[in-house]
Write a protein that holds these residues in place. Structure first.
Motif, PDB file in Angstrom:
ATOM      1  N   PRO A  62       0.643  -1.224   0.165  1.00  9.92           N
ATOM      2  CA  PRO A  62      -0.237  -0.112   0.151  1.00  9.92           C
ATOM      3  C   PRO A  62       0.889   1.380  -0.486  1.00  9.92           C
ATOM      4  N   PRO A  63       0.308   1.790  -0.602  1.00  8.24           N
ATOM      5  CA  PRO A  63      -1.033   2.541  -1.549  1.00  8.24           C
ATOM      6  C   PRO A  63      -1.052   2.336  -2.628  1.00  8.24           C
ATOM      7  N   LEU A  64       0.549   1.752  -3.195  1.00  9.32           N
ATOM      8  CA  LEU A  64       0.695   0.887  -4.373  1.00  9.32           C
ATOM      9  C   LEU A  64       0.514  -0.462  -4.285  1.00  9.32           C
ATOM     10  N   ALA A  65      -0.538  -1.556  -4.223  1.00  8.29           N
ATOM     11  CA  ALA A  65      -0.700  -2.625  -4.295  1.00  8.29           C
ATOM     12  C   ALA A  65      -2.368  -2.421  -5.598  1.00  8.29           C
ATOM     13  N   LEU A  66      -1.736  -3.699  -6.089  1.00  9.37           N
ATOM     14  CA  LEU A  66      -2.876  -4.027  -7.175  1.00  9.37           C
ATOM     15  C   LEU A  66      -3.486  -5.141  -6.572  1.00  9.37           C
ATOM     16  N   THR A  67      -4.384  -5.199  -6.928  1.00  6.90           N
ATOM     17  CA  THR A  67      -5.106  -6.679  -7.247  1.00  6.90           C
ATOM     18  C   THR A  67      -5.444  -6.774  -8.280  1.00  6.90           C
TER      19      THR A  67
END
Length: 383
Positions: A62-67
């Motif tokens: 986070p805050p760049l975590a991609l699902t």
């Protein structure tokens, strides 16, 4: 929904064995940790017209975590995953799937690898003008795969080969081997016989073959690869779908093939053979493929799936090679674009620094104790 109903729908819609219930269940037990499962079942007037078994996984911090959403089974190991979608209803199924994935916070849906046949049957998936507005689609090349189209008889198959391969018919028909050994061909898995010992023998033969080249073989290349395949064999043996073919010379297994039977096809997983001057003169590698083709023809199968990758020896034996594709459906929002950029940057670093440099070039030259399966961090980013 009952597993038998799921499998009947997979077969009716032309899906591969990788989409059957027990295959999905086994994969999930080994590799589904930390992921969220979505089994999407699409019906029209009560009839199943599409199935999309999908898992979602967050990559990055986070805050760049991609699902990222993928088909269950994708990546470990990669195969040709043609999801069972009815041609008439595929676009509508995808609309519903994307809407659900968006609700779940997904930023990227990686669908594939899929075959050229799948893309031709579902041309509208990429150019669909009615796709939910927040999603865009692209189709990218993912290499090639091979398959053998099976005629009615072995003689017809052998007659179709080129002149150079015609010269090897004495080997391929086991006549040369039979001059020196008592030869027996066995195919295990058609009945309810125990397969554990035969599979363990296969794994030893396969691994020993690859270690002569300084490589770990298939079972050492993937996390928990051996345990996963043992579980696959146990699960599929209940349905009589496993095929372990053995060529035995004076009681010793000198060549083997590991495959699965489903619908009108065999799905070829791996070969194994003895190596060394004593055995190399019999061309056991291509001979094993020809014997496998013979046995699949005897079962009335129409095709053998040869797997991903370009292999000239398969083409010499009559395999057809076709392109493989991946559809990537990405959410258009600015936040998701930034997350995808971050994930792709990490993916590029891992691809060149870890996979191509360390795993493929450096690790094979190291002592055995330093060799490891592929890193799970790289596999998560290989979308």
């Amino acid at each position: 929904m009952e597993p038998c109903e799921w499998d009947r729908a997979v077969e009716r819609l032309g899906g591969p064995i990788y989409m059957t219930w027990d295959w999905l269940r086994t994969w999930w037990e080994f590799y589904g940790g930390g992921c969220e499962l979505r089994l999407m079942i699409f019906r029209k007037d009560g009839e199943i017209v599409g199935l999309l078994p999908v898992y979602m996984q967050r990559i990055g911090l986070p805050p760049l975590a991609l699902t990222v959403a993928r088909l269950v089974g994708a990546n470990i190991p990669p195969k040709v995953f043609d999801p069972p979608l009815g041609g008439t209803w595929a676009v509508q199924c995808m609309h519903l799937a994307l809407s659900r994935l968006e609700q779940d916070g997904c930023g990227l849906f990686s669908l594939g690898p899929v075959s050229e046949e799948f893309t031709l049957a579902h041309r509208d998936l990429e150019s669909d003008p009615e796709r939910p507005g927040r999603w865009r689609a692209e189709k990218r090349s993912a290499g090639v795969y091979t398959w053998f189209l099976l005629p009615e008889t072995l003689e017809a198959y052998l007659s179709s080969l080129g002149k150079n391969e015609q010269k090897n018919r004495r080997k391929y028909e086991l006549r040369m081997l039979r001059k020196e050994y008592e030869v027996v061909v066995e195919v295990l898995g058609r009945g309810r016989e125990a397969l554990s010992d035969a599979f363990e023998e296969f794994t030893r033969l396969h691994t020993a073959q690859w270690r002569t080249e300084g490589l770990p073989g298939h079972f050492g290349a993937w996390p928990r690869g051996l345990e996963y395949n043992r579980a696959l064999v146990r699960a599929q043996a209940r349905h009589q779908r496993v095929r372990l073919l053995r060529i035995r010379a004076n009681g010793q297994t000198v060549c083997a093939q590991y495959a699965f039977a489903w619908s009108d096809r065999w799905f070829w997983e791996l070969p194994a053979r003895e190596v060394g001057p004593e055995w190399d003169r019999f061309s056991l590698g291509p001979t094993g493929i020809v014997v496998m083709i013979q046995e699949a023809i005897r079962e009335g199968r129409k095709r053998i799936e040869g797997g991903l990758g370009h292999y000239p020896y398969k083409l010499r034996l009559g395999a057809l090679e076709r392109p493989v594709w991946i559809y990537r459906f990405s959410c258009r929002s600015p936040q998701e674009r930034i997350r995808r950029w971050s994930a792709r940057s990490v993916r590029l670093l891992l691809q060149w620094g870890y996979h191509k440099l360390w795993y493929r070039r450096i690790q094979p030259r190291l002592p055995e104790r330093w060799k490891r399966p592929q890193w799970s961090l790289w596999l998560r980013h290989d979308f």
